[in-house]
Design an enzyme around this catalytic site. Structure first.
Site, PDB file in Angstrom:
ATOM      1  N   ASN A 389     -10.084  -7.084  65.978  1.00  0.00           N
ATOM      2  CA  ASN A 389      -8.980  -7.955  64.529  1.00  0.00           C
ATOM      3  C   ASN A 389     -10.213  -8.630  63.986  1.00  0.00           C
ATOM      4  OD1 ASN A 389      -7.830  -9.862  63.484  1.00  0.00           O
ATOM      5  ND2 ASN A 389      -6.804 -11.387  65.373  1.00  0.00           N
ATOM      6  N   ASP A 390     -10.732  -9.533  63.602  1.00  0.00           N
ATOM      7  CA  ASP A 390     -11.538  -9.910  62.366  1.00  0.00           C
ATOM      8  C   ASP A 390     -12.488  -8.644  61.504  1.00  0.00           C
ATOM      9  OD1 ASP A 390     -10.757 -12.728  62.983  1.00  0.00           O
ATOM     10  OD2 ASP A 390     -12.793 -12.404  64.137  1.00  0.00           O
ATOM     11  N   VAL A 391     -12.764  -7.809  62.086  1.00  0.00           N
ATOM     12  CA  VAL A 391     -13.748  -7.023  61.366  1.00  0.00           C
ATOM     13  C   VAL A 391     -12.863  -5.345  60.653  1.00  0.00           C
ATOM     14  CG1 VAL A 391     -15.617  -6.552  63.005  1.00  0.00           C
ATOM     15  CG2 VAL A 391     -13.735  -4.728  64.261  1.00  0.00           C
ATOM     16  N   ALA A 430     -12.858 -15.676  64.192  1.00  0.00           N
ATOM     17  CA  ALA A 430     -12.871 -16.639  63.313  1.00  0.00           C
ATOM     18  C   ALA A 430     -12.382 -17.601  63.178  1.00  0.00           C
ATOM     19  CB  ALA A 430     -12.891 -15.213  62.099  1.00  0.00           C
TER      20      ALA A 430
END
Length: 463
Positions: A389-391, A430
């Site tokens: 997700n965040d990456v 995050a």
């Protein structure tokens, strides 16, 4: 050759074996062998330490062997039962226990100081150092463990964490100076220093967001190595000193690499200013989700030329890495080129995805790091984002209000098509929404990753 020289020679051999093992850990293809070699080196050092002549005249072998059996038994059972998804938590606990050892050694050696000992000495400074570093590693690792397993939420924090951290550090320095300038040992000051050091470990890690845990784990690993070095200095044990230096130095190097991967400075890490979770300013993209079904995706993959897979923590949670490898093999049998795009901080600890895929016998040459992966995306027909997700969140590039703004990401948006495997529309670790999900070239495949990949594997075989 007298016994002391022989012991030193054997220590040197064990150190060389340990270094060879660490060298093997630098590459996934040799990591397992390197781990075994490093364990052999440490095992040799333990045996040598047990055979070395005692200077105290006390026979402590029953205590030592008993502790080794208990600790070894716990470690063996834990390593057998621990799931791959829980490995970061286990690493955190190991870090904390290593720190606790250094802390207890420092405390014990204060009690062993002779009456009237000079407090302004290297021995006292070393005791303070080992106790402080060990205490920070212990409580910091426990907080990291709580954040990793979800028992401590990211919104659990202290007010004005930077100020608290700086004041705590100033207090630790002041107490250390006071201890060393006293005419004799003052255990009240020692215990005050111990308490403040334990508190600093908590205050240091508490404000750090869950998405930054890879950096924290790497840093705490370094701190534990430094603590081991302090303990080695106390006892004049060369293997503890060199082993601690190697672990500490490698941890610092890895911490710097993790900071660069997340576009954060090491100074901010040290004062506890890593990005905690939070929302960004939002996205201007129209939030319309497009779904894809298994049959259409199977056909799309089968007739693609290049496919990239972006693994994330969700892949580990679903235990779907083996099926992912089977899909890779099935597509390659159809002439499709399949590669894996690995973000440096994907997962919950450094190298988490590499370890996960190595467990499934994925060829290391198929793993692309950040820059090569981003260069390959424009010519990639389909990117499968599985549990990440965040990456892959574009907010890191275009939303200055986002807590992950500035973090280098995998630019999967530049590929021709993107399919995201996800249970629902929840945010990542995050805590921020991902505009990628609403992109023009993005489609969602909702459901458990393992179940979805199983169905996709069968559909590819029948397509």
């Amino acid at each position: 050759m007298d016994i002391s020289n022989l012991i030193d020679l054997l220590y040197l051999v064990s150190i060389i074996v340990f270094i060879i093992g660490l060298k093997g850990l630098s590459h996934p293809e040799t990591a397992r062998k390197g781990n075994r070699v490093a364990a052999l080196g440490m095992g040799m050092a333990i045996v040598i330490s047990l055979l070395a002549p005692e200077t105290s005249g006390n026979n402590n072998y029953p205590w030592i062997i008993g502790a080794m059996l208990i600790g070894g038994g716990i470690g063996f059972v834990s390593s057998k039962k621990i799931a791959m998804t829980k490995m970061p938590e286990m690493v955190s606990l190991f870090n904390g226990l290593g720190g606790a050892c250094a802390m207890l050694i420092g405390i014990a050696e204060f009690g062993n100081l002779p009456q009237g000992a000079d407090m302004m000495s290297g021995a006292v400074l070393t005791n303070i150092f080992a106790m402080f570093v060990g205490a920070v590693s212990l409580t910091g690792s426990l907080v990291a463990y709580g954040k990793l397993n979800g028992s401590l939420r990211d919104n659990f924090t202290l007010p004005a964490p930077q100020i608290i951290n700086l004041v705590s550090l100033a207090g630790i320095i002041a107490l250390s100076v006071m201890i060393m300038t006293q005419p004799e040992l003052n255990m009240a000051l020692v215990y005050a220093l111990l308490g403040l050091s334990l508190f600093y470990g908590i205050a240091f890690v508490t404000p750090i967001g869950g998405g930054d845990m890879p950096v924290v784990i790497s840093l705490l690993n370094s701190v534990t190595g430094i603590g081991a070095t302090g303990a080695g200095l106390i006892y004049g044990n060369n293997i503890m000193i060199i082993g601690g230096i190697l672990v500490g130095a490698s941890g610092v190097i890895l911490t710097v690499m993790m900071c660069e991967a997340m576009n954060r400075s090491l100074v901010n890490v040290l004062i506890g200013n890593l990005g905690a979770s939070g929302g960004g300013s939002g996205s201007s993209r129209e939030e319309i989700v497009k779904e894809v079904n298994i049959s259409d995706l199977a056909i799309q993959l089968k007739y693609a030329d290049k496919v990239a897979i972006v693994p994330g923590y969700g892949l580990a949670v679903a235990q779907a890495q083996h099926i992912c490898h089977e899909i890779e093999s099935a597509l390659e049998s159809e002439g499709v080129e399949v590669r894996y795009a690995i973000h440096p901080v994907a997962g919950r600890m450094p190298g988490h995805m590499n370890v996960l895929l190595a467990e499934s016998d994925v060829d290391y040459d198929k793993l692309l790091e950040l820059e090569p992966a981003n260069s390959s995306f424009p010519s990639t027909d389909v990117v499968l984002v599985i549990g990440a997700n965040d990456v892959v969140n574009p907010s890191a590039k275009d939303d200055s209000a986002s807590p992950i703004y500035g973090m280098p990401i995998l630019d999967v948006e530049t590929a021709k098509n993107v399919v995201v495997f996800k249970r629902g529309m929840s945010t990542g670790y995050a805590g921020v929404q991902n505009p990628l999900f609403f992109g023009d070239k993005t489609k969602m495949l909702f459901g458990d990753a393992k179940s979805s990949l199983n169905k996709l594997k069968d559909e590819i075989a029948n397509a």
